[in-house]
Design an enzyme around this catalytic site. Structure first.
Site, mmCIF file in Angstrom:
data_model
loop_
_atom_site.group_PDB
_atom_site.id
_atom_site.type_symbol
_atom_site.label_atom_id
_atom_site.label_comp_id
_atom_site.label_asym_id
_atom_site.label_seq_id
_atom_site.Cartn_x
_atom_site.Cartn_y
_atom_site.Cartn_z
ATOM 1 N N TYR A 172 0.838 -1.214 0.000
ATOM 2 C CA TYR A 172 0.000 0.000 0.000
ATOM 3 C C TYR A 172 0.867 1.256 0.000
ATOM 4 O O TYR A 172 0.620 2.201 -0.749
ATOM 5 C CB TYR A 172 -0.898 -0.063 1.236
ATOM 6 C CG TYR A 172 -1.917 1.048 1.361
ATOM 7 C CD1 TYR A 172 -3.115 1.002 0.658
ATOM 8 C CD2 TYR A 172 -1.698 2.135 2.215
ATOM 9 C CE1 TYR A 172 -4.066 2.012 0.792
ATOM 10 C CE2 TYR A 172 -2.637 3.146 2.358
ATOM 11 C CZ TYR A 172 -3.828 3.078 1.645
ATOM 12 O OH TYR A 172 -4.757 4.088 1.787
ATOM 13 N N LYS B 82 1.038 4.106 -2.851
ATOM 14 C CA LYS B 82 0.671 5.495 -2.539
ATOM 15 C C LYS B 82 1.845 6.441 -2.785
ATOM 16 O O LYS B 82 1.648 7.592 -3.182
ATOM 17 C CB LYS B 82 0.167 5.597 -1.092
ATOM 18 C CG LYS B 82 -1.167 4.894 -0.853
ATOM 19 C CD LYS B 82 -2.273 5.483 -1.705
ATOM 20 C CE LYS B 82 -3.641 4.906 -1.427
ATOM 21 N NZ LYS B 82 -4.660 5.389 -2.360
HETATM 22 P P1 NAP Z 1 -13.329 2.234 1.118
HETATM 23 O O1 NAP Z 1 -14.343 2.739 2.075
HETATM 24 O O2 NAP Z 1 -12.795 0.854 1.287
HETATM 25 O O3 NAP Z 1 -13.903 2.415 -0.384
HETATM 26 C C1 NAP Z 1 -13.132 2.034 -1.469
HETATM 27 C C2 NAP Z 1 -13.884 2.339 -2.744
HETATM 28 O O4 NAP Z 1 -13.077 1.920 -3.864
HETATM 29 C C3 NAP Z 1 -15.209 1.582 -2.854
HETATM 30 O O5 NAP Z 1 -16.148 2.365 -3.538
HETATM 31 C C4 NAP Z 1 -14.827 0.374 -3.703
HETATM 32 O O6 NAP Z 1 -15.959 -0.160 -4.342
HETATM 33 C C5 NAP Z 1 -13.836 1.025 -4.685
HETATM 34 N N1 NAP Z 1 -12.947 0.078 -5.350
HETATM 35 C C6 NAP Z 1 -12.099 -0.819 -4.789
HETATM 36 N N2 NAP Z 1 -11.472 -1.529 -5.734
HETATM 37 C C7 NAP Z 1 -11.914 -1.065 -6.926
HETATM 38 C C8 NAP Z 1 -11.639 -1.387 -8.276
HETATM 39 N N3 NAP Z 1 -10.779 -2.374 -8.611
HETATM 40 N N4 NAP Z 1 -12.273 -0.698 -9.262
HETATM 41 C C9 NAP Z 1 -13.152 0.277 -8.955
HETATM 42 N N5 NAP Z 1 -13.459 0.627 -7.699
HETATM 43 C C10 NAP Z 1 -12.856 -0.035 -6.695
HETATM 44 O O7 NAP Z 1 -12.034 3.167 1.101
HETATM 45 P P2 NAP Z 1 -11.823 4.661 1.644
HETATM 46 O O8 NAP Z 1 -11.324 4.575 3.030
HETATM 47 O O9 NAP Z 1 -13.008 5.495 1.321
HETATM 48 O O10 NAP Z 1 -10.565 5.108 0.750
HETATM 49 C C11 NAP Z 1 -10.708 5.839 -0.462
HETATM 50 C C12 NAP Z 1 -9.327 6.232 -0.953
HETATM 51 O O11 NAP Z 1 -8.674 7.026 0.030
HETATM 52 C C13 NAP Z 1 -8.394 5.032 -1.206
HETATM 53 O O12 NAP Z 1 -7.566 5.299 -2.310
HETATM 54 C C14 NAP Z 1 -7.574 4.966 0.054
HETATM 55 O O13 NAP Z 1 -6.345 4.345 -0.144
HETATM 56 C C15 NAP Z 1 -7.422 6.448 0.366
HETATM 57 N N6 NAP Z 1 -7.125 6.718 1.776
HETATM 58 C C16 NAP Z 1 -7.966 6.307 2.756
HETATM 59 C C17 NAP Z 1 -7.631 6.584 4.077
HETATM 60 C C18 NAP Z 1 -8.510 6.154 5.229
HETATM 61 O O14 NAP Z 1 -8.065 6.316 6.366
HETATM 62 N N7 NAP Z 1 -9.713 5.661 5.012
HETATM 63 C C19 NAP Z 1 -6.451 7.269 4.380
HETATM 64 C C20 NAP Z 1 -5.628 7.673 3.343
HETATM 65 C C21 NAP Z 1 -5.979 7.396 2.033
HETATM 66 P P3 NAP Z 1 -16.037 -1.718 -4.809
HETATM 67 O O15 NAP Z 1 -15.399 -2.523 -3.721
HETATM 68 O O16 NAP Z 1 -17.481 -1.984 -5.026
HETATM 69 O O17 NAP Z 1 -15.274 -1.772 -6.098
#
Ligand code: NAP
Length: 246
Positions: free
Chosen positions: A154, A158
């Site tokens: 990851y 990133k």
């Molecule tokens: P999440 O709640 O797990 O949601 C992930 C989203 O990505 C879902 O809509 C999922 O839908 C979609 N997804 C996953 N694999 C996919 C694929 N192959 N094709 C198309 N869509 C896909 O994640 P989140 O926490 O909101 O994170 C969103 C972004 O922010 C990510 O890039 C994550 O790395 C980044 N981020 C998150 C955090 C945190 O603390 N939450 C911190 C830093 C960065 P499906 O599974 O239906 O495809």
């Protein structure tokens, strides 16, 4: 409203940060195309956006599959005539210590989190170059600059996004397109709820503002970067992490 008449694509728009981004961009007047793999959730979010008075198109697409990405961007341009904003938000985790990490865990994370960003960016560049304007906003993470045990795949993806963002910014600046990365700390979503509660508490104790972020905290920053107010910002990584990393 700062995004009236703009057309935005949000990958991973069905849950968490992506859903909040889609909602805030819609509130600011943008028309939204959403993609994710789970069609049911995606259509639920599109219906929510429409109930707020926005136009929304839900396209089931996996960002690791170039043909599905091309079809999704094609569907957006066909329906709305243009694409002004791309938010590369789709992401997954497959955590493991390096010593135990399987090839499949490495490949899955690099494929969604880095190659997916490349494929979606490539797909929007032609219409954006033609328009001579565009905003590309990539979701990286605080761990790209801090490192994190158990997340080598990851963290590598990133950190790769930061380089990709800067290369994109330099390649397309002359065409009126900006590319920036947003680096959240720990945000309350399914991704962080999956973490061990003890680890969550340990993380929280290191955040000067004393709480995890909300998806809306990230969405407001994305909406700013997507707007004309951010016209002179490109190639940057903007951190929002409650002070976890300074
Ligand atoms: P999440 O709640 O797990 O949601 C992930 C989203 O990505 C879902 O809509 C999922 O839908 C979609 N997804 C996953 N694999 C996919 C694929 N192959 N094709 C198309 N869509 C896909 O994640 P989140 O926490 O909101 O994170 C969103 C972004 O922010 C990510 O890039 C994550 O790395 C980044 N981020 C998150 C955090 C945190 O603390 N939450 C911190 C830093 C960065 P499906 O599974 O239906 O495809």
């Amino acid at each position: 409203m700062t995004l009236q008449g703009k057309v935005a694509v949000v990958t991973g728009g069905s849950r968490g940060i992506g859903r909040a981004v889609a909602t805030v961009l819609a509130r600011e007047g943008a028309v939204i195309t959403l993609c994710a793999r789970d069609r049911v959730l995606l259509e639920k979010v599109a219906a929510e956006l429409e109930s707020l008075g926005a136009q929304a198109l839900a396209v089931q697409a996996d960002v690791t599959r170039a043909s599905e990405v091309e079809q999704m961007i094609g569907a957006c341009v066909e329906r709305f005539g243009q694409v002004d904003i791309l938010v590369n938000n789709a992401g997954i985790t497959r955590d493991n210590l390096l010593l135990r990490m399987k090839d499949e865990e490495w490949d899955a994370v690099l494929s969604v989190n880095l190659k997916g960003v490349f494929q979606c960016t490539r797909a929007v560049l032609r219409p954006m170059i033609k328009q001579r304007s565009g905003r590309i906003i990539n979701l990286t993470s605080v761990v790209a600059v801090m490192g994190n045990p158990g997340q080598a795949n990851y963290v590598a993806a990133k950190a790769g996004i930061i380089g990709l963002t800067k290369a994109t910014a330099r390649e397309v600046a002359s065409r009126g397109i900006t590319a920036n990365a947003v680096a959240p700390g720990f945000i309350e979503t399914d991704m962080t709820h999956a973490l061990d509660p003890e680890l969550q508490e340990q993380m929280r104790s290191q955040i000067p503002l004393g709480r995890f972020g909300r998806p809306e905290d990230v969405a407001e920053l994305v909406a700013f970067l997507a707007s004309d107010r951010a016209a002179y910002i490109t190639g940057q990584v903007i951190h929002l992490n409650g002070g976890l990393w300074m």
